[in-house]
Write a protein that holds these residues in place. Structure first.
Motif, PDB file in Angstrom:
ATOM      1  N   LEU A  70      32.569  19.540  21.547  1.00  0.00           N
ATOM      2  CA  LEU A  70      32.478  19.327  22.784  1.00  0.00           C
ATOM      3  C   LEU A  70      31.135  19.638  23.547  1.00  0.00           C
ATOM      4  O   LEU A  70      30.262  20.710  23.210  1.00  0.00           O
ATOM      5  N   ILE A  71      30.674  18.344  24.072  1.00  0.00           N
ATOM      6  CA  ILE A  71      28.929  18.526  24.508  1.00  0.00           C
ATOM      7  C   ILE A  71      28.887  18.470  25.985  1.00  0.00           C
ATOM      8  O   ILE A  71      29.891  17.580  26.603  1.00  0.00           O
ATOM      9  N   PHE A  72      28.140  19.432  26.503  1.00  0.00           N
ATOM     10  CA  PHE A  72      27.944  19.335  27.828  1.00  0.00           C
ATOM     11  C   PHE A  72      26.320  19.151  28.111  1.00  0.00           C
ATOM     12  O   PHE A  72      25.431  19.773  27.162  1.00  0.00           O
ATOM     13  N   ARG A  73      25.972  18.328  28.913  1.00  0.00           N
ATOM     14  CA  ARG A  73      24.534  18.337  29.543  1.00  0.00           C
ATOM     15  C   ARG A  73      24.494  18.417  31.002  1.00  0.00           C
ATOM     16  O   ARG A  73      25.352  18.253  31.790  1.00  0.00           O
ATOM     17  N   ILE A  94      12.473   5.702  32.727  1.00  0.00           N
ATOM     18  CA  ILE A  94      13.376   6.616  33.438  1.00  0.00           C
ATOM     19  C   ILE A  94      13.115   8.094  32.665  1.00  0.00           C
ATOM     20  O   ILE A  94      12.927   8.076  31.442  1.00  0.00           O
ATOM     21  N   ASP A  95      12.803   9.155  33.434  1.00  0.00           N
ATOM     22  CA  ASP A  95      12.517  10.509  33.032  1.00  0.00           C
ATOM     23  C   ASP A  95      13.960  11.001  32.675  1.00  0.00           C
ATOM     24  O   ASP A  95      14.916  11.331  33.174  1.00  0.00           O
ATOM     25  N   ASP A  96      14.231  11.373  31.276  1.00  0.00           N
ATOM     26  CA  ASP A  96      15.227  11.884  30.932  1.00  0.00           C
ATOM     27  C   ASP A  96      15.131  13.178  30.336  1.00  0.00           C
ATOM     28  O   ASP A  96      14.891  13.546  29.264  1.00  0.00           O
ATOM     29  N   HIS A  97      15.639  14.287  31.330  1.00  0.00           N
ATOM     30  CA  HIS A  97      15.422  15.652  31.123  1.00  0.00           C
ATOM     31  C   HIS A  97      16.971  16.275  31.211  1.00  0.00           C
ATOM     32  O   HIS A  97      17.249  16.186  32.203  1.00  0.00           O
ATOM     33  N   TYR A  98      17.030  16.911  30.105  1.00  0.00           N
ATOM     34  CA  TYR A  98      18.367  17.866  30.341  1.00  0.00           C
ATOM     35  C   TYR A  98      18.430  18.959  29.175  1.00  0.00           C
ATOM     36  O   TYR A  98      17.820  18.976  28.354  1.00  0.00           O
ATOM     37  N   ASN A  99      19.390  19.734  29.587  1.00  0.00           N
ATOM     38  CA  ASN A  99      19.662  20.881  28.685  1.00  0.00           C
ATOM     39  C   ASN A  99      20.979  20.544  28.258  1.00  0.00           C
ATOM     40  O   ASN A  99      21.933  20.191  28.793  1.00  0.00           O
ATOM     41  N   GLU A 100      21.267  20.868  26.890  1.00  0.00           N
ATOM     42  CA  GLU A 100      22.527  20.452  26.266  1.00  0.00           C
ATOM     43  C   GLU A 100      23.186  21.524  25.394  1.00  0.00           C
ATOM     44  O   GLU A 100      22.566  22.475  24.780  1.00  0.00           O
ATOM     45  N   LEU A 101      24.406  21.665  25.564  1.00  0.00           N
ATOM     46  CA  LEU A 101      25.213  22.828  24.961  1.00  0.00           C
ATOM     47  C   LEU A 101      26.390  22.134  24.187  1.00  0.00           C
ATOM     48  O   LEU A 101      27.072  21.363  24.674  1.00  0.00           O
ATOM     49  N   VAL A 102      26.190  22.354  22.665  1.00  0.00           N
ATOM     50  CA  VAL A 102      27.296  21.687  21.853  1.00  0.00           C
ATOM     51  C   VAL A 102      28.122  22.828  21.304  1.00  0.00           C
ATOM     52  O   VAL A 102      27.766  23.525  20.565  1.00  0.00           O
ATOM     53  N   TRP A 156      31.636   9.909  28.335  1.00  0.00           N
ATOM     54  CA  TRP A 156      30.874  10.873  29.253  1.00  0.00           C
ATOM     55  C   TRP A 156      31.829  10.933  30.409  1.00  0.00           C
ATOM     56  O   TRP A 156      31.849   9.939  31.080  1.00  0.00           O
ATOM     57  N   ARG A 157      32.106  12.141  30.805  1.00  0.00           N
ATOM     58  CA  ARG A 157      32.680  12.259  32.090  1.00  0.00           C
ATOM     59  C   ARG A 157      31.431  12.982  32.886  1.00  0.00           C
ATOM     60  O   ARG A 157      30.963  14.020  32.453  1.00  0.00           O
ATOM     61  N   ILE A 158      31.368  12.453  34.108  1.00  0.00           N
ATOM     62  CA  ILE A 158      29.968  12.721  34.931  1.00  0.00           C
ATOM     63  C   ILE A 158      30.460  13.156  36.236  1.00  0.00           C
ATOM     64  O   ILE A 158      31.143  12.440  36.882  1.00  0.00           O
ATOM     65  N   ARG A 198      33.788  27.313  16.184  1.00  0.00           N
ATOM     66  CA  ARG A 198      33.144  27.481  14.922  1.00  0.00           C
ATOM     67  C   ARG A 198      31.579  27.829  15.390  1.00  0.00           C
ATOM     68  O   ARG A 198      31.069  28.813  14.897  1.00  0.00           O
ATOM     69  N   SER A 199      30.904  27.244  16.237  1.00  0.00           N
ATOM     70  CA  SER A 199      29.438  27.432  16.802  1.00  0.00           C
ATOM     71  C   SER A 199      29.215  27.180  18.025  1.00  0.00           C
ATOM     72  O   SER A 199      29.855  26.204  18.342  1.00  0.00           O
ATOM     73  N   ALA A 200      28.063  27.395  18.553  1.00  0.00           N
ATOM     74  CA  ALA A 200      27.453  27.078  19.736  1.00  0.00           C
ATOM     75  C   ALA A 200      26.061  27.001  19.593  1.00  0.00           C
ATOM     76  O   ALA A 200      25.439  27.975  19.220  1.00  0.00           O
ATOM     77  N   LYS A 201      25.376  25.733  20.194  1.00  0.00           N
ATOM     78  CA  LYS A 201      24.214  25.540  20.141  1.00  0.00           C
ATOM     79  C   LYS A 201      23.691  24.853  21.304  1.00  0.00           C
ATOM     80  O   LYS A 201      24.277  24.071  21.899  1.00  0.00           O
ATOM     81  N   THR A 202      22.545  25.113  21.612  1.00  0.00           N
ATOM     82  CA  THR A 202      21.870  24.491  22.795  1.00  0.00           C
ATOM     83  C   THR A 202      20.531  23.918  22.586  1.00  0.00           C
ATOM     84  O   THR A 202      19.826  24.412  21.727  1.00  0.00           O
ATOM     85  N   THR A 203      20.079  23.085  23.112  1.00  0.00           N
ATOM     86  CA  THR A 203      18.840  22.291  23.094  1.00  0.00           C
ATOM     87  C   THR A 203      18.364  21.755  24.240  1.00  0.00           C
ATOM     88  O   THR A 203      19.215  21.629  25.345  1.00  0.00           O
ATOM     89  N   THR A 204      17.243  21.601  24.400  1.00  0.00           N
ATOM     90  CA  THR A 204      16.800  20.885  25.685  1.00  0.00           C
ATOM     91  C   THR A 204      16.100  19.576  25.322  1.00  0.00           C
ATOM     92  O   THR A 204      15.323  19.487  23.988  1.00  0.00           O
ATOM     93  N   SER A 205      16.172  18.748  26.127  1.00  0.00           N
ATOM     94  CA  SER A 205      15.352  17.285  25.724  1.00  0.00           C
ATOM     95  C   SER A 205      14.670  16.719  27.056  1.00  0.00           C
ATOM     96  O   SER A 205      15.048  16.759  28.126  1.00  0.00           O
ATOM     97  N   HIS A 206      13.511  16.333  26.585  1.00  0.00           N
ATOM     98  CA  HIS A 206      12.745  15.757  27.842  1.00  0.00           C
ATOM     99  C   HIS A 206      11.886  14.494  27.200  1.00  0.00           C
ATOM    100  O   HIS A 206      11.108  14.729  26.199  1.00  0.00           O
TER     101      HIS A 206
END
Length: 662
Positions: free
Chosen positions: A113-116, A96-104, A268-270, A75-83
């Motif tokens: 389905l979420i990828f980080r 803890i430094d929590d820095h990632y890019n995410e694809l939903v 989460w599968r890591i 239906r849709s795809a969106k990315t974000t970054t979080s720091h």
């Protein structure tokens, strides 16, 4: 901060195949997840042009016949970054430094389905977007490697007639180092599991935020270069039994894995990727991916040390009473703890009437109210051991009753399963215990998956082949090599209740399993170093007060070393060979190092200390430690200005030090 971006997403539509491809990069750009959507969903991972995983399918099948990941319509795809910074409680660092890019990726079949992508690994999870309850029939997680690499495989321990019987296990393991294709098709392994790649790289497979869902086992049923997921199905029926009638044994299972609530978030599968082994010895991904704390105020949770009687078999001497499960013995442990600034004493198995699974039936030899009152005067807390079924059947009553009596927590043992029913118990126990301000140490259970972040009163976990093994095994068991293996694998998942601190120490040749007077493999300084290297917010002193009083110099180090930390630095290490870790609390640093059965000289880089002059209280193996494992020497040294410190370790040896400014 949390920023929504679009630059991290590369979308390519290939109309002739009807295939969509998406690419997600780590913040440093070195790790890339390439996700492909056609009839199936798959992903591949590369790291600096090295292929980590070839295209690997993932899907989840529901009882209504729908399979998320097969024929699914995007239906849709969106990315974000979080720091952002996570304020960690009772952990190896406070920030803890929590820095990632995410694809939903959102699909018409009511799931996301979420990828980080983190600098240290890739993770994905399924999320239901439906308002209805769903039943998960199966999940397929495949990890396809490029070659027949070797892996450190933690098989389920024991002899089993089939796969079903392996779902009932203690999650204590050694590691079998074997090619992927040689992994036994008849055995289950549990995560974390590490695979050795080319160029010194490693992959660690793990999971996080395991809530209301079974834990993931790994297997290889076809002799391929792949690992496949395996899960215990939901129990249909159980019966009381097992160890002292304290367990629930599964007698039948449903044809599904889990019944899940509306809008459920699945684990989460890591896939963690390291370029050198020491990165695995200091990794935060499981904690970062766990659900945030549900305990509004955790200030009452007090980590610390525990004087423990079970390992040393109530081994007090030079007293005027017969040591054992009785009030006089526990008073002696309380007095010892108080004298040495040890925060807790545990009453392990035996204080409640045996084979009754009833925690309100206290044996007549124990005056529990008297012990709790004595401990309170001595500024010591009491923790009680509890068999799983005895705790579960009267959960609210037990927590309320013993909290009001003044007990500080429970060590819950013999769960020995990780199906959805048992995972639900862990969360329910944590929630109720928090309500009554009780800490929990989960023993006889599966590896941590982040519940210690979600419920910070869950202060420790077993799921480790700990020092208790030394009570009944001899030199045929190589615990020394295990000690420098699992910090790179099992400890990736979280803290461990290994229960170190033995004052009787043996070489490879002299070790014997003796229940009444147990000993450790390796040197005395190895035992001291483990209080720095092993992550353990609630940390046992496994030996007896009598032995500790004979070794007051070592006892002083053990009793004062912190159990939670402000900062951690992995100094060096190689799986199965050696490890060195530095940890900071306040203005003091502690350093621990261990080797395998090879004597080793190494140079520690202490540049993390920064400017100034520093002194270290150093505990090192004695000149005769290769023959007499308890031989050690304590000395005070000045840290060199160039911050390079050479240390030597005996066979099975270690080094421990406390560093502070002049």
């Amino acid at each position: 901060m949390r920023i929504t971006l679009t630059t991290f997403l590369l979308a390519l539509t290939i109309s002739s195949w009807g295939q969509k491809k998406y690419q997600l990069k780590s913040p440093d750009g070195k790790l890339i997840a390439a996700i492909s959507l056609n009839d199936k969903i798959s992903y591949a991972i590369t790291h600096q042009n090295d292929t980590i995983l070839k295209p690997s399918v993932l899907n989840m099948t529901l009882n209504n016949g729908v399979t998320w990941g097969k024929g699914s319509q995007l239906r849709s795809a969106k990315t974000t970054t979080s720091h952002q910074q996570i304020n960690a409680l009772f952990y190896k660092r406070n920030q803890i430094d929590d820095h990632y890019n995410e694809l939903v990726l959102s699909f018409k079949e009511n799931f996301n389905l979420i990828f980080r992508a983190y600098n240290e690994g890739i993770a994905y999870r399924f999320v239901s977007t439906s308002d209805k309850l769903i039943t998960v029939k199966n999940e397929e997680a495949i990890f396809n490697f490029t070659k027949d690499f070797n892996a450190y495989v933690p098989y389920v321990k024991g002899k089993f007639k089939d796969i079903e019987s392996q779902y009932f296990n203690s999650f204590e393991n050694e590691y079998t180092y074997t090619p992927l294709s040689k992994i036994s098709a008849d055995k289950l392994a549990f995560s974390p599991l590490v695979v050795s790649l080319d160029n010194g790289k490693k992959v660690c497979l793990a999971e996080a935020d395991l809530e209301s869902y079974p834990g993931m086992y790994l297997t290889n049923t076809n002799g391929s270069k792949s690992l496949q997921s395996n899960f215990a199905h939901y129990p249909t029926a159980t019966k009381q039994g097992g160890h002292n009638e304290l367990q629930q044994l599964v007698t039948a299972r449903e044809p599904y894995l889990a019944k899940s609530k509306a809008k459920a978030q699945f684990p989460w599968r890591i896939v963690i990727v390291s370029t050198n082994d020491k990165q695995l010895a200091d990794n935060d991904m499981v904690y970062k991916l766990a659900a945030p704390s549900r305990v509004a105020d955790a200030s009452w949770v007090k980590p610390g040390k525990v004087a423990w009687e079970w390992w040393n078999h109530w081994g007090i001497s030079n007293v005027d009473f017969e040591a054992g499960i009785n009030t006089e013995t526990y008073q002696a442990y309380i007095d010892f703890a108080s004298k040495n600034g040890i925060e807790y004493v545990i009453l392990d198995e035996g204080w409640a009437v045996n084979k009754k699974a009833d925690l309100f039936q206290v044996v007549p030899e124990i005056d529990l109210k008297k012990l709790i009152a004595h401990a309170k005067v001595k500024n010591v807390g009491i923790i009680l051991w509890a068999g799983y079924y005895a705790f579960e059947r009267d959960l609210e009553k037990v927590c309320k009753h013993y909290s009001e009596m003044g007990v500080k927590g429970f060590k819950i043992d013999f769960m020995d399963r990780d199906d959805q029913q048992m995972v639900d118990f862990h969360y329910r126990a944590a929630e109720v215990a928090a309500k009554y301000k009780l800490m929990l140490d989960f023993h006889g259970t599966y590896k941590p998956t982040g519940i210690n972040r979600t419920y910070p009163n869950v202060i420790n976990f077993e799921a480790v082949h700990g020092l208790e093994q030394m009570k009944w095994t001899g030199p045929e068991l190589d615990q020394v090599t295990y000690d420098v293996t699992f910090p790179f694998i099992r400890m990736v998942a979280g803290p461990i209740d290994y229960t170190q601190g033995a004052m009787r120490n043996a070489t490879k040749r002299t070790h014997r399993g003796i229940n009444d007077e147990p000993m450790s493999q390796g040197t005395r300084c190895r035992q001291l170093a483990q209080y720095v290297i092993f992550e353990s917010p609630l940390n046992m002193l496994c030996d007896s007060p009598t032995n500790y009083e004979k070794e007051q110099e070592c006892t002083d180090f053990i009793s004062t070393v912190p159990t939670v930390w402000d900062q951690t630095v992995a100094l060096e290490g190689e799986i199965g060979k050696h490890i060195a870790i530095a940890r900071k609390k306040g203005d003091q640093w502690y350093v621990g190092a261990m080797t395998n059965w090879d004597a080793r000289k190494t140079e520690l880089d202490l540049s993390f200390l920064g400017e100034g002059s520093y002194v270290a209280e150093l505990y090192r193996d004695g000149a005769n430690a290769n023959r007499i494992a308890s031989d050690y020497k304590k000395e005070t040294i000045t840290i060199p200005a160039n911050r390079k410190l050479s240390v030597s370790m005996a066979k099975g040896g270690g080094v421990a030090m406390k560093i502070y400014k002049k």
